[in-house]
Design an enzyme around this catalytic site. Structure first.
Site, short mmCIF file in Angstrom:
data_model
loop_
_atom_site.label_atom_id
_atom_site.label_comp_id
_atom_site.label_asym_id
_atom_site.label_seq_id
_atom_site.Cartn_x
_atom_site.Cartn_y
_atom_site.Cartn_z
N ASP A 41 0.86 -1.18 0.00
CA ASP A 41 0.00 0.00 0.00
C ASP A 41 0.90 1.23 0.00
O ASP A 41 2.01 1.20 0.54
CB ASP A 41 -0.93 0.02 1.21
CG ASP A 41 -2.08 1.01 1.04
OD1 ASP A 41 -2.37 1.37 -0.12
OD2 ASP A 41 -2.68 1.42 2.04
N GLY A 42 0.42 2.29 -0.62
CA GLY A 42 1.18 3.53 -0.66
C GLY A 42 0.24 4.71 -0.64
O GLY A 42 -0.94 4.60 -0.98
N GLU B 131 2.44 3.60 -4.68
CA GLU B 131 1.88 2.26 -4.89
C GLU B 131 2.85 1.41 -5.72
O GLU B 131 3.08 0.23 -5.41
CB GLU B 131 0.53 2.36 -5.61
CG GLU B 131 -0.55 3.09 -4.84
CD GLU B 131 -1.18 2.26 -3.73
OE1 GLU B 131 -0.73 1.12 -3.50
OE2 GLU B 131 -2.15 2.75 -3.10
N ASP C 38 -4.41 -2.50 -3.18
CA ASP C 38 -5.70 -1.86 -3.37
C ASP C 38 -5.65 -0.83 -4.48
O ASP C 38 -6.58 -0.05 -4.68
CB ASP C 38 -6.20 -1.22 -2.07
CG ASP C 38 -5.33 -0.07 -1.59
OD1 ASP C 38 -4.33 0.25 -2.27
OD2 ASP C 38 -5.65 0.54 -0.55
N HIS D 245 -9.19 -0.23 2.71
CA HIS D 245 -9.89 0.32 3.87
C HIS D 245 -11.25 -0.36 4.09
O HIS D 245 -12.23 0.29 4.45
CB HIS D 245 -10.08 1.83 3.72
CG HIS D 245 -8.81 2.54 3.35
ND1 HIS D 245 -7.76 2.66 4.22
CD2 HIS D 245 -8.41 3.13 2.20
CE1 HIS D 245 -6.77 3.31 3.63
NE2 HIS D 245 -7.13 3.60 2.41
N ASP E 65 -1.23 0.08 5.26
CA ASP E 65 -1.61 1.49 5.35
C ASP E 65 -0.99 2.15 6.57
O ASP E 65 -0.47 3.27 6.50
CB ASP E 65 -3.13 1.60 5.39
CG ASP E 65 -3.61 3.04 5.45
OD1 ASP E 65 -3.30 3.80 4.53
OD2 ASP E 65 -4.28 3.41 6.43
#
Length: 477
Positions: A297-298, A334, A356, A409, A419
Protein backbone atom coordinates in the site's frame (compact mmCIF):
# COMPACT_ATOMS: atom_id res chain seq x y z
CA UNK A 1 14.50 -0.57 21.12
CA UNK A 2 14.74 -2.49 24.38
CA UNK A 3 16.73 -5.71 24.33
CA UNK A 4 15.01 -6.92 27.49
CA UNK A 5 12.38 -9.68 27.27
CA UNK A 6 9.01 -8.06 26.64
CA UNK A 7 5.98 -9.06 28.75
CA UNK A 8 2.56 -7.61 27.91
CA UNK A 9 -0.24 -7.86 30.48
CA UNK A 10 -3.66 -6.94 29.12
CA UNK A 11 -6.40 -5.58 31.34
CA UNK A 12 -9.15 -7.88 30.06
CA UNK A 13 -12.12 -5.88 31.35
CA UNK A 14 -10.81 -2.63 29.86
CA UNK A 15 -10.23 -4.33 26.51
CA UNK A 16 -13.63 -6.02 26.44
CA UNK A 17 -15.66 -2.91 27.27
CA UNK A 18 -13.76 -0.87 24.69
CA UNK A 19 -14.41 -3.57 22.12
CA UNK A 20 -18.10 -3.75 22.99
CA UNK A 21 -18.73 -0.02 22.72
CA UNK A 22 -16.27 0.49 19.86
CA UNK A 23 -17.95 -2.01 17.52
CA UNK A 24 -21.74 -1.93 17.41
CA UNK A 25 -24.46 -3.81 15.54
CA UNK A 26 -22.42 -6.84 14.59
CA UNK A 27 -24.00 -10.29 14.71
CA UNK A 28 -23.96 -13.60 12.87
CA UNK A 29 -26.51 -14.38 10.19
CA UNK A 30 -28.42 -16.21 12.92
CA UNK A 31 -28.62 -13.05 15.03
CA UNK A 32 -26.02 -13.95 17.70
CA UNK A 33 -24.20 -10.76 18.88
CA UNK A 34 -20.47 -10.82 18.12
CA UNK A 35 -19.44 -7.16 18.31
CA UNK A 36 -17.38 -7.50 21.51
CA UNK A 37 -15.75 -10.73 20.32
CA UNK A 38 -14.84 -9.16 16.98
CA UNK A 39 -13.53 -5.92 18.47
CA UNK A 40 -11.55 -7.77 21.15
CA UNK A 41 -9.98 -10.17 18.65
CA UNK A 42 -9.16 -7.41 16.17
CA UNK A 43 -7.50 -5.25 18.85
CA UNK A 44 -5.58 -8.27 20.13
CA UNK A 45 -4.42 -9.13 16.62
CA UNK A 46 -3.21 -5.56 16.15
CA UNK A 47 -1.26 -5.74 19.40
CA UNK A 48 0.37 -9.03 18.44
CA UNK A 49 1.39 -7.73 15.02
CA UNK A 50 2.61 -4.30 16.09
CA UNK A 51 4.22 -5.03 19.47
CA UNK A 52 5.33 -8.66 18.98
CA UNK A 53 5.54 -9.50 22.72
CA UNK A 54 7.77 -12.30 23.94
CA UNK A 55 5.36 -13.07 26.79
CA UNK A 56 1.68 -12.30 27.04
CA UNK A 57 -1.39 -12.80 29.24
CA UNK A 58 -4.89 -11.37 29.55
CA UNK A 59 -6.02 -10.72 33.13
CA UNK A 60 -9.70 -10.75 34.10
CA UNK A 61 -11.71 -9.60 37.11
CA UNK A 62 -13.62 -12.13 39.21
CA UNK A 63 -17.28 -11.33 39.97
CA UNK A 64 -17.41 -7.87 41.60
CA UNK A 65 -19.03 -9.13 44.81
CA UNK A 66 -16.21 -11.59 45.44
CA UNK A 67 -13.29 -9.20 46.02
CA UNK A 68 -11.70 -8.12 49.29
CA UNK A 69 -12.53 -4.47 48.59
CA UNK A 70 -16.26 -5.26 48.55
CA UNK A 71 -15.83 -6.88 51.97
CA UNK A 72 -14.07 -3.77 53.29
CA UNK A 73 -16.59 -1.38 51.76
CA UNK A 74 -19.87 -2.89 50.46
CA UNK A 75 -20.57 0.25 48.41
CA UNK A 76 -17.36 -0.21 46.40
CA UNK A 77 -18.30 0.00 42.68
CA UNK A 78 -21.95 -0.35 43.69
CA UNK A 79 -22.74 2.64 41.49
CA UNK A 80 -21.86 0.70 38.35
CA UNK A 81 -24.54 -0.86 36.23
CA UNK A 82 -24.45 -4.58 35.66
CA UNK A 83 -22.68 -5.78 32.54
CA UNK A 84 -25.05 -5.56 29.55
CA UNK A 85 -26.61 -8.95 28.87
CA UNK A 86 -25.54 -8.75 25.23
CA UNK A 87 -21.91 -8.36 26.37
CA UNK A 88 -22.10 -10.99 29.13
CA UNK A 89 -23.16 -13.66 26.65
CA UNK A 90 -20.01 -12.98 24.59
CA UNK A 91 -17.49 -13.40 27.42
CA UNK A 92 -17.28 -17.24 27.21
CA UNK A 93 -16.52 -17.03 23.48
CA UNK A 94 -13.84 -14.38 24.10
CA UNK A 95 -12.14 -16.77 26.52
CA UNK A 96 -12.58 -19.56 23.98
CA UNK A 97 -10.85 -17.31 21.44
CA UNK A 98 -7.93 -16.77 23.83
CA UNK A 99 -7.63 -20.51 24.32
CA UNK A 100 -7.49 -21.03 20.54
CA UNK A 101 -4.84 -18.30 20.31
CA UNK A 102 -2.83 -20.04 23.07
CA UNK A 103 -2.87 -16.88 25.19
CA UNK A 104 -3.22 -17.43 28.96
CA UNK A 105 -6.36 -15.97 30.58
CA UNK A 106 -5.63 -15.26 34.27
CA UNK A 107 -7.90 -14.58 37.23
CA UNK A 108 -7.21 -14.50 40.99
CA UNK A 109 -10.19 -15.26 43.29
CA UNK A 110 -10.80 -12.44 45.77
CA UNK A 111 -8.61 -9.94 43.90
CA UNK A 112 -9.27 -7.59 41.01
CA UNK A 113 -7.39 -7.75 37.74
CA UNK A 114 -5.45 -4.62 38.78
CA UNK A 115 -4.02 -6.45 41.80
CA UNK A 116 -2.91 -9.47 39.81
CA UNK A 117 -1.44 -7.23 37.09
CA UNK A 118 0.46 -5.22 39.72
CA UNK A 119 1.76 -8.38 41.40
CA UNK A 120 2.98 -9.96 38.17
CA UNK A 121 4.37 -6.69 36.79
CA UNK A 122 6.49 -6.01 39.87
CA UNK A 123 7.59 -9.65 40.10
CA UNK A 124 8.85 -9.91 36.55
CA UNK A 125 10.21 -6.37 36.33
CA UNK A 126 12.40 -7.23 39.31
CA UNK A 127 13.69 -10.19 37.29
CA UNK A 128 14.82 -7.90 34.45
CA UNK A 129 11.76 -8.15 32.19
CA UNK A 130 10.29 -5.08 30.48
CA UNK A 131 6.60 -5.08 31.41
CA UNK A 132 3.94 -3.22 29.45
CA UNK A 133 0.43 -3.12 30.89
CA UNK A 134 -2.20 -2.58 28.20
CA UNK A 135 -5.07 -0.64 29.75
CA UNK A 136 -7.04 2.58 29.71
CA UNK A 137 -7.49 2.52 33.51
CA UNK A 138 -5.86 5.51 35.21
CA UNK A 139 -5.75 3.66 38.56
CA UNK A 140 -2.94 1.46 37.25
CA UNK A 141 -0.70 4.50 36.83
CA UNK A 142 0.40 3.89 40.41
CA UNK A 143 2.36 0.77 39.35
CA UNK A 144 4.48 2.57 36.74
CA UNK A 145 8.17 2.43 37.54
CA UNK A 146 11.46 0.96 36.44
CA UNK A 147 10.72 -1.46 33.60
CA UNK A 148 6.93 -1.01 34.01
CA UNK A 149 4.94 1.18 31.62
CA UNK A 150 1.28 1.51 30.59
CA UNK A 151 0.07 1.40 27.00
CA UNK A 152 -3.31 2.78 25.94
CA UNK A 153 -3.68 1.27 22.46
CA UNK A 154 -6.86 3.23 21.72
CA UNK A 155 -5.00 6.53 22.11
CA UNK A 156 -1.53 5.22 21.19
CA UNK A 157 -0.21 6.65 24.47
CA UNK A 158 2.67 5.07 26.40
CA UNK A 159 2.88 6.22 30.02
CA UNK A 160 6.01 6.25 32.11
CA UNK A 161 6.78 8.19 35.31
CA UNK A 162 6.77 11.55 33.50
CA UNK A 163 3.31 10.97 32.02
CA UNK A 164 1.99 9.95 35.45
CA UNK A 165 3.39 13.16 36.92
CA UNK A 166 1.70 15.18 34.17
CA UNK A 167 -1.62 13.38 34.71
CA UNK A 168 -1.80 13.37 38.53
CA UNK A 169 0.74 15.99 39.55
CA UNK A 170 2.55 13.41 41.71
CA UNK A 171 4.86 10.45 41.02
CA UNK A 172 3.35 6.96 40.64
CA UNK A 173 3.92 5.96 44.24
CA UNK A 174 1.67 8.82 45.44
CA UNK A 175 -1.26 8.29 43.04
CA UNK A 176 -3.19 6.31 45.68
CA UNK A 177 -2.63 9.18 48.16
CA UNK A 178 -4.31 11.57 45.74
CA UNK A 179 -7.20 9.17 45.20
CA UNK A 180 -7.55 8.64 48.93
CA UNK A 181 -8.25 12.35 49.39
CA UNK A 182 -10.21 13.03 46.21
CA UNK A 183 -11.99 9.72 45.94
CA UNK A 184 -12.87 8.10 42.62
CA UNK A 185 -16.45 8.40 41.39
CA UNK A 186 -16.02 5.63 38.80
CA UNK A 187 -15.25 3.13 41.59
CA UNK A 188 -17.51 4.80 44.18
CA UNK A 189 -14.56 5.53 46.45
CA UNK A 190 -15.72 8.38 48.72
CA UNK A 191 -12.54 10.29 49.62
CA UNK A 192 -12.97 13.56 51.53
CA UNK A 193 -15.93 15.76 50.58
CA UNK A 194 -14.94 19.06 49.01
CA UNK A 195 -11.50 17.88 47.90
CA UNK A 196 -11.14 17.27 44.17
CA UNK A 197 -8.26 15.65 42.36
CA UNK A 198 -6.34 18.87 41.72
CA UNK A 199 -6.62 20.01 45.33
CA UNK A 200 -5.65 16.54 46.53
CA UNK A 201 -2.57 16.60 44.28
CA UNK A 202 -1.59 20.05 45.57
CA UNK A 203 -1.93 18.88 49.18
CA UNK A 204 0.09 15.69 48.61
CA UNK A 205 2.78 17.70 46.82
CA UNK A 206 2.95 20.14 49.71
CA UNK A 207 2.91 17.68 52.63
CA UNK A 208 4.44 14.60 51.00
CA UNK A 209 1.70 12.00 51.52
CA UNK A 210 -1.94 11.64 52.46
CA UNK A 211 -0.97 10.60 55.99
CA UNK A 212 1.05 13.79 56.43
CA UNK A 213 -1.85 15.85 55.08
CA UNK A 214 -4.05 14.31 57.80
CA UNK A 215 -1.37 14.80 60.43
CA UNK A 216 -0.90 18.48 59.59
CA UNK A 217 -4.51 19.18 58.61
CA UNK A 218 -4.62 22.26 60.83
CA UNK A 219 -2.16 23.90 58.40
CA UNK A 220 -4.38 23.28 55.40
CA UNK A 221 -5.94 26.43 53.93
CA UNK A 222 -9.70 26.80 54.12
CA UNK A 223 -11.87 26.33 57.20
CA UNK A 224 -14.34 23.96 55.57
CA UNK A 225 -11.52 21.88 54.11
CA UNK A 226 -9.88 21.54 57.54
CA UNK A 227 -13.22 20.54 59.08
CA UNK A 228 -13.77 17.85 56.42
CA UNK A 229 -10.27 16.46 56.89
CA UNK A 230 -11.02 16.09 60.60
CA UNK A 231 -14.49 14.64 60.12
CA UNK A 232 -13.59 12.23 57.30
CA UNK A 233 -10.08 11.19 58.31
CA UNK A 234 -10.93 7.50 58.59
CA UNK A 235 -12.89 7.62 55.36
CA UNK A 236 -9.79 9.02 53.65
CA UNK A 237 -7.68 6.17 55.02
CA UNK A 238 -10.23 3.62 53.84
CA UNK A 239 -10.38 5.31 50.44
CA UNK A 240 -6.63 5.07 50.03
CA UNK A 241 -6.77 1.37 50.93
CA UNK A 242 -9.46 0.82 48.31
CA UNK A 243 -7.50 2.77 45.69
CA UNK A 244 -4.17 1.06 46.37
CA UNK A 245 -3.40 -1.96 44.22
CA UNK A 246 -1.99 -5.04 45.92
CA UNK A 247 1.38 -6.51 45.09
CA UNK A 248 0.98 -9.64 47.19
CA UNK A 249 -1.59 -11.69 45.30
CA UNK A 250 -0.79 -15.37 45.93
CA UNK A 251 -0.49 -16.58 42.35
CA UNK A 252 2.01 -19.24 41.33
CA UNK A 253 3.01 -18.62 37.73
CA UNK A 254 6.35 -18.92 35.98
CA UNK A 255 7.37 -16.55 33.22
CA UNK A 256 7.80 -19.53 30.90
CA UNK A 257 4.06 -20.19 31.15
CA UNK A 258 3.44 -16.80 29.52
CA UNK A 259 5.72 -17.50 26.55
CA UNK A 260 4.08 -16.38 23.32
CA UNK A 261 2.93 -19.41 21.34
CA UNK A 262 1.56 -19.96 17.88
CA UNK A 263 -2.23 -20.17 17.66
CA UNK A 264 -3.94 -23.54 17.50
CA UNK A 265 -5.13 -23.10 13.92
CA UNK A 266 -7.14 -26.33 13.97
CA UNK A 267 -9.34 -24.71 16.62
CA UNK A 268 -8.96 -21.03 15.74
CA UNK A 269 -9.88 -21.03 12.04
CA UNK A 270 -13.14 -23.00 12.43
CA UNK A 271 -14.10 -20.66 15.30
CA UNK A 272 -13.44 -17.56 13.18
CA UNK A 273 -15.49 -18.97 10.32
CA UNK A 274 -18.29 -19.97 12.69
CA UNK A 275 -18.41 -16.39 13.98
CA UNK A 276 -18.31 -15.12 10.38
CA UNK A 277 -15.05 -13.23 10.96
CA UNK A 278 -13.75 -13.88 7.45
CA UNK A 279 -11.36 -10.91 7.37
CA UNK A 280 -9.77 -12.01 10.65
CA UNK A 281 -9.50 -15.56 9.34
CA UNK A 282 -7.37 -14.19 6.48
CA UNK A 283 -4.89 -12.77 8.99
CA UNK A 284 -4.35 -16.16 10.63
CA UNK A 285 -4.49 -18.36 7.55
CA UNK A 286 -0.94 -19.43 6.58
CA UNK A 287 0.32 -18.64 3.11
CA UNK A 288 -0.10 -21.42 0.57
CA UNK A 289 2.86 -23.82 0.47
CA UNK A 290 5.55 -22.63 -1.93
CA UNK A 291 3.86 -19.25 -2.40
CA UNK A 292 5.09 -15.84 -1.30
CA UNK A 293 2.29 -13.41 -0.44
CA UNK A 294 3.16 -9.73 -0.79
CA UNK A 295 0.76 -7.06 0.46
CA UNK A 296 1.44 -3.46 -0.53
CA UNK A 297 0.00 0.00 0.00
CA UNK A 298 1.18 3.53 -0.66
CA UNK A 299 -0.07 7.07 -0.20
CA UNK A 300 1.04 10.49 -1.32
CA UNK A 301 0.11 13.68 -3.17
CA UNK A 302 1.82 16.02 -5.62
CA UNK A 303 2.47 18.71 -3.03
CA UNK A 304 3.36 16.58 -0.02
CA UNK A 305 5.21 13.59 1.36
CA UNK A 306 4.48 9.96 0.54
CA UNK A 307 4.98 6.63 2.22
CA UNK A 308 4.62 2.97 1.43
CA UNK A 309 4.15 -0.21 3.45
CA UNK A 310 4.86 -3.81 2.47
CA UNK A 311 4.27 -7.16 4.18
CA UNK A 312 5.84 -10.35 2.86
CA UNK A 313 4.56 -13.76 4.02
CA UNK A 314 6.18 -17.08 3.23
CA UNK A 315 5.39 -20.25 5.22
CA UNK A 316 5.78 -19.21 8.88
CA UNK A 317 7.91 -16.16 8.08
CA UNK A 318 6.73 -12.57 7.85
CA UNK A 319 8.60 -9.37 7.05
CA UNK A 320 7.58 -5.70 7.05
CA UNK A 321 9.07 -2.96 4.86
CA UNK A 322 8.29 0.73 4.65
CA UNK A 323 9.71 3.89 3.13
CA UNK A 324 9.27 7.63 2.73
CA UNK A 325 9.56 10.17 -0.07
CA UNK A 326 9.55 13.92 0.58
CA UNK A 327 7.28 14.58 -2.42
CA UNK A 328 5.42 11.74 -4.08
CA UNK A 329 2.11 10.99 -5.75
CA UNK A 330 -0.08 8.16 -4.53
CA UNK A 331 0.50 6.29 -7.79
CA UNK A 332 4.28 6.45 -7.43
CA UNK A 333 4.15 5.14 -3.87
CA UNK A 334 1.88 2.26 -4.89
CA UNK A 335 4.36 1.26 -7.60
CA UNK A 336 7.33 1.74 -5.30
CA UNK A 337 5.74 -0.50 -2.67
CA UNK A 338 5.46 -3.33 -5.20
CA UNK A 339 9.04 -2.79 -6.37
CA UNK A 340 10.45 -2.91 -2.83
CA UNK A 341 8.43 -6.02 -2.02
CA UNK A 342 9.68 -7.89 -5.08
CA UNK A 343 13.24 -6.67 -4.58
CA UNK A 344 13.22 -8.29 -1.12
CA UNK A 345 13.03 -11.76 -2.71
CA UNK A 346 16.51 -13.26 -3.08
CA UNK A 347 15.58 -15.86 -5.70
CA UNK A 348 12.81 -16.46 -8.24
CA UNK A 349 9.54 -17.24 -6.48
CA UNK A 350 5.89 -17.91 -7.13
CA UNK A 351 4.26 -14.71 -5.88
CA UNK A 352 0.77 -13.44 -5.22
CA UNK A 353 0.91 -9.67 -4.86
CA UNK A 354 -2.09 -7.90 -3.29
CA UNK A 355 -2.74 -4.19 -3.68
CA UNK A 356 -5.70 -1.86 -3.37
CA UNK A 357 -4.35 0.13 -6.33
CA UNK A 358 -6.11 -0.62 -9.62
CA UNK A 359 -3.44 1.55 -11.22
CA UNK A 360 -0.78 -0.99 -10.23
CA UNK A 361 -2.78 -4.19 -10.70
CA UNK A 362 -4.39 -3.29 -14.01
CA UNK A 363 -1.16 -1.75 -15.25
CA UNK A 364 0.78 -4.98 -14.76
CA UNK A 365 -2.01 -7.40 -15.72
CA UNK A 366 -3.71 -5.53 -18.61
CA UNK A 367 -2.17 -2.29 -19.85
CA UNK A 368 1.47 -3.38 -20.00
CA UNK A 369 0.94 -5.44 -23.16
CA UNK A 370 -0.29 -2.36 -25.02
CA UNK A 371 2.53 -0.17 -23.73
CA UNK A 372 5.10 -2.70 -24.95
CA UNK A 373 3.37 -3.19 -28.30
CA UNK A 374 3.21 0.57 -28.95
CA UNK A 375 6.75 1.18 -27.72
CA UNK A 376 5.50 3.52 -24.99
CA UNK A 377 7.32 1.67 -22.23
CA UNK A 378 10.70 2.59 -23.75
CA UNK A 379 9.91 5.93 -25.42
CA UNK A 380 11.05 8.74 -23.08
CA UNK A 381 8.17 10.53 -21.32
CA UNK A 382 5.56 8.39 -23.08
CA UNK A 383 4.15 7.15 -19.76
CA UNK A 384 3.62 8.71 -16.35
CA UNK A 385 5.89 7.08 -13.73
CA UNK A 386 7.79 5.46 -16.59
CA UNK A 387 10.91 4.91 -14.51
CA UNK A 388 8.99 2.81 -12.00
CA UNK A 389 7.09 0.82 -14.61
CA UNK A 390 10.45 0.01 -16.21
CA UNK A 391 11.73 -1.26 -12.87
CA UNK A 392 8.67 -3.44 -12.39
CA UNK A 393 9.00 -5.13 -15.77
CA UNK A 394 12.24 -7.07 -15.12
CA UNK A 395 11.00 -7.95 -11.64
CA UNK A 396 7.81 -9.37 -13.10
CA UNK A 397 9.96 -11.38 -15.52
CA UNK A 398 12.06 -12.79 -12.67
CA UNK A 399 9.13 -14.11 -10.65
CA UNK A 400 5.87 -15.85 -11.45
CA UNK A 401 3.39 -13.24 -10.23
CA UNK A 402 -0.37 -13.17 -9.83
CA UNK A 403 -1.51 -9.56 -9.35
CA UNK A 404 -4.52 -9.41 -7.02
CA UNK A 405 -6.69 -6.38 -6.27
CA UNK A 406 -8.27 -5.94 -2.82
CA UNK A 407 -10.70 -3.23 -1.78
CA UNK A 408 -8.79 -0.75 0.39
CA UNK A 409 -9.89 0.32 3.87
CA UNK A 410 -12.55 -2.40 4.03
CA UNK A 411 -11.25 -4.29 7.05
CA UNK A 412 -8.69 -6.41 5.18
CA UNK A 413 -6.08 -7.04 7.90
CA UNK A 414 -2.97 -6.90 5.73
CA UNK A 415 -4.14 -3.92 3.70
CA UNK A 416 -4.81 -2.03 6.94
CA UNK A 417 -1.39 -2.96 8.29
CA UNK A 418 0.33 -1.76 5.12
CA UNK A 419 -1.61 1.49 5.35
CA UNK A 420 -0.39 1.97 8.93
CA UNK A 421 3.20 1.21 7.88
CA UNK A 422 2.94 3.82 5.12
CA UNK A 423 1.58 6.48 7.47
CA UNK A 424 4.22 5.78 10.10
CA UNK A 425 6.92 5.99 7.45
CA UNK A 426 5.64 9.47 6.57
CA UNK A 427 5.62 10.52 10.23
CA UNK A 428 9.14 9.22 10.76
CA UNK A 429 10.35 10.74 7.50
CA UNK A 430 8.99 14.15 8.44
CA UNK A 431 10.55 13.88 11.89
CA UNK A 432 13.95 13.26 10.35
CA UNK A 433 13.46 15.70 7.48
CA UNK A 434 15.77 18.32 8.98
CA UNK A 435 18.58 15.89 9.68
CA UNK A 436 21.30 15.66 7.02
CA UNK A 437 20.86 12.60 4.82
CA UNK A 438 23.55 11.25 2.53
CA UNK A 439 22.28 11.20 -1.04
CA UNK A 440 21.81 7.70 -2.39
CA UNK A 441 23.25 7.00 -5.79
CA UNK A 442 20.61 5.83 -8.24
CA UNK A 443 21.36 2.65 -10.12
CA UNK A 444 21.06 3.00 -13.90
CA UNK A 445 17.99 1.41 -15.46
CA UNK A 446 18.65 -1.93 -17.11
CA UNK A 447 17.38 -2.65 -20.65
CA UNK A 448 13.99 -4.31 -20.63
CA UNK A 449 13.55 -7.60 -22.47
CA UNK A 450 9.98 -6.91 -23.48
CA UNK A 451 9.36 -10.23 -25.17
CA UNK A 452 9.79 -12.04 -21.86
CA UNK A 453 7.07 -10.06 -20.12
CA UNK A 454 3.84 -12.03 -19.96
CA UNK A 455 1.26 -10.24 -17.79
CA UNK A 456 -1.26 -12.48 -16.07
CA UNK A 457 -4.88 -11.35 -16.55
CA UNK A 458 -6.64 -10.73 -13.25
CA UNK A 459 -10.41 -10.26 -12.96
CA UNK A 460 -11.07 -6.87 -11.40
CA UNK A 461 -14.43 -5.90 -9.97
CA UNK A 462 -15.69 -2.62 -11.35
CA UNK A 463 -14.97 -0.43 -8.32
CA UNK A 464 -12.95 2.09 -10.31
CA UNK A 465 -13.01 5.56 -8.83
CA UNK A 466 -11.59 7.24 -11.93
CA UNK A 467 -12.23 7.43 -15.65
CA UNK A 468 -9.64 5.81 -17.91
CA UNK A 469 -9.06 5.10 -21.54
CA UNK A 470 -8.09 1.61 -22.66
CA UNK A 471 -4.60 1.65 -21.13
CA UNK A 472 -5.37 3.66 -18.03
CA UNK A 473 -3.17 6.63 -18.80
CA UNK A 474 -5.57 9.38 -19.84
CA UNK A 475 -7.06 10.42 -16.51
CA UNK A 476 -5.06 8.33 -14.04
CA UNK A 477 -1.92 10.41 -14.19
Amino acid sequence: MSLLPQLYLLDGSSYIYRAYYGVRDRATAGGIPTNAIFGFTRMLLGLLQEQRPDFLAVVFDPPRAETFRRELYPAYKANREDMPAELAMQIPTIKQMLQALNIPALEAPGFEADDLIATLARRYAAEGVQVTVVTGDKDLMQIVGERITLLDTMKSVLSGPLEVLERFGVPPELVADVLGLSGDTSDNIPGVPGIGEKTAADLVQRFGSMERVLKWKDQVKGKKRRENLRAFEEQARLSKTLATVRYDVPFALSLAELQRQKPNLATLLPLLHELEFETLAVAFTPAEAGLVEIYTDGSGRDSGPGGYGVILRYADFEKELSGFEAVATSQRMELLAAIRGLEALNSPKRVRLFSDSQYLVRGMSEWLVGWIRDGRLETPDALANQDLWQQLVPLSRTHQIDWQWVRGHAGHPFNERCDKLAKRAVEEGLRLANEPVEPREQEPLQPVAVAAVVPRPVPIEDYSEFGVDEDGQQRLC
